[in-house]
Design a protein around this motif. Sequence first.
Motif, PDB file in Angstrom:
ATOM      1  N   LEU A 130    -109.109  10.342 -31.333  1.00 49.63           N
ATOM      2  CA  LEU A 130    -107.984  11.039 -30.703  1.00 49.63           C
ATOM      3  C   LEU A 130    -108.481  12.323 -30.038  1.00 49.63           C
ATOM      4  O   LEU A 130    -109.429  12.945 -30.505  1.00 49.63           O
ATOM      5  N   PRO A 131    -107.822  12.753 -28.980  1.00 47.51           N
ATOM      6  CA  PRO A 131    -108.134  14.068 -28.417  1.00 47.51           C
ATOM      7  C   PRO A 131    -107.913  15.139 -29.497  1.00 47.51           C
ATOM      8  O   PRO A 131    -107.053  14.982 -30.370  1.00 47.51           O
ATOM      9  N   ASP A 132    -108.667  16.215 -29.426  1.00 50.86           N
ATOM     10  CA  ASP A 132    -108.638  17.244 -30.460  1.00 50.86           C
ATOM     11  C   ASP A 132    -107.230  17.741 -30.777  1.00 50.86           C
ATOM     12  O   ASP A 132    -106.861  17.875 -31.939  1.00 50.86           O
ATOM     13  N   ARG A 133    -106.434  18.037 -29.774  1.00 52.88           N
ATOM     14  CA  ARG A 133    -105.101  18.605 -30.002  1.00 52.88           C
ATOM     15  C   ARG A 133    -104.170  17.598 -30.675  1.00 52.88           C
ATOM     16  O   ARG A 133    -103.365  17.972 -31.519  1.00 52.88           O
ATOM     17  N   GLN A 134    -104.270  16.304 -30.307  1.00 58.25           N
ATOM     18  CA  GLN A 134    -103.446  15.287 -30.966  1.00 58.25           C
ATOM     19  C   GLN A 134    -103.867  15.149 -32.430  1.00 58.25           C
ATOM     20  O   GLN A 134    -103.018  15.062 -33.323  1.00 58.25           O
ATOM     21  N   ARG A 135    -105.181  15.141 -32.687  1.00 54.61           N
ATOM     22  CA  ARG A 135    -105.682  15.034 -34.058  1.00 54.61           C
ATOM     23  C   ARG A 135    -105.215  16.243 -34.867  1.00 54.61           C
ATOM     24  O   ARG A 135    -104.755  16.112 -35.994  1.00 54.61           O
ATOM     25  N   GLU A 136    -105.305  17.434 -34.274  1.00 51.46           N
ATOM     26  CA  GLU A 136    -104.875  18.643 -34.974  1.00 51.46           C
ATOM     27  C   GLU A 136    -103.393  18.562 -35.336  1.00 51.46           C
ATOM     28  O   GLU A 136    -103.004  18.870 -36.463  1.00 51.46           O
ATOM     29  N   ALA A 137    -102.564  18.124 -34.419  1.00 52.39           N
ATOM     30  CA  ALA A 137    -101.124  18.008 -34.675  1.00 52.39           C
ATOM     31  C   ALA A 137    -100.849  17.022 -35.809  1.00 52.39           C
ATOM     32  O   ALA A 137    -100.051  17.307 -36.721  1.00 52.39           O
ATOM     33  N   ILE A 138    -101.512  15.882 -35.794  1.00 50.83           N
ATOM     34  CA  ILE A 138    -101.300  14.870 -36.839  1.00 50.83           C
ATOM     35  C   ILE A 138    -101.797  15.372 -38.186  1.00 50.83           C
ATOM     36  O   ILE A 138    -101.122  15.209 -39.213  1.00 50.83           O
TER      37      ILE A 138
END
Length: 181
Positions: A130-138
């Motif tokens: 996942l892109p970093d920001r999507q991974r961070e959100a999850i």
Amino acid sequence: MAAAQDPDDELLGRIAQGDPAAVRALMGRKLTRINGLAVRMLGDAAEAEDVTQEVFLRAWRQAPKWTPGAARFDTWLHRVALNLCYDRLRRRREIPTEAPPEQTDEGPAPDRGLEAADVGGRVAAAMARLPDRQREAIVLCHYQELGNIEAAGLMGVSVEALESLLSRGRRALRLALADMR
């Protein structure tokens, strides 16, 4: 109406005065969550342990300067952990390796938990893509169990932007793991 006091403020005051019991209490409250965040962001337990140690070292150094009520300590701690994880992820991109390092399997015996390990590995691999920001959100919302408002604040985005990141991340995970249904 006065804002509720951060329960960590009292501990930070005691840490600033050199109270070892306060250090143990803070570690007991926060260590598992911060280490879990780092493991999920980095996908490497040893590297996550290094990040976790650095986070708590910074908290110990920050304790004498902490201003109660200025910010939530938990939010600050998560932000420090995320910043350290991103620093390490950036360094990984800068140093190409020919082969991944050999890792020992500390999981269950080979005859037990193979399917669970496979599922966990597949989910971890899908999360890593996942892109970093999507991974961070999850990670913040699903693994760290933060609310959308707090997670959005940590990420420096609006709640709507966070929900968009979550939606795109979940969609990508569903596609990557579709054959497991």
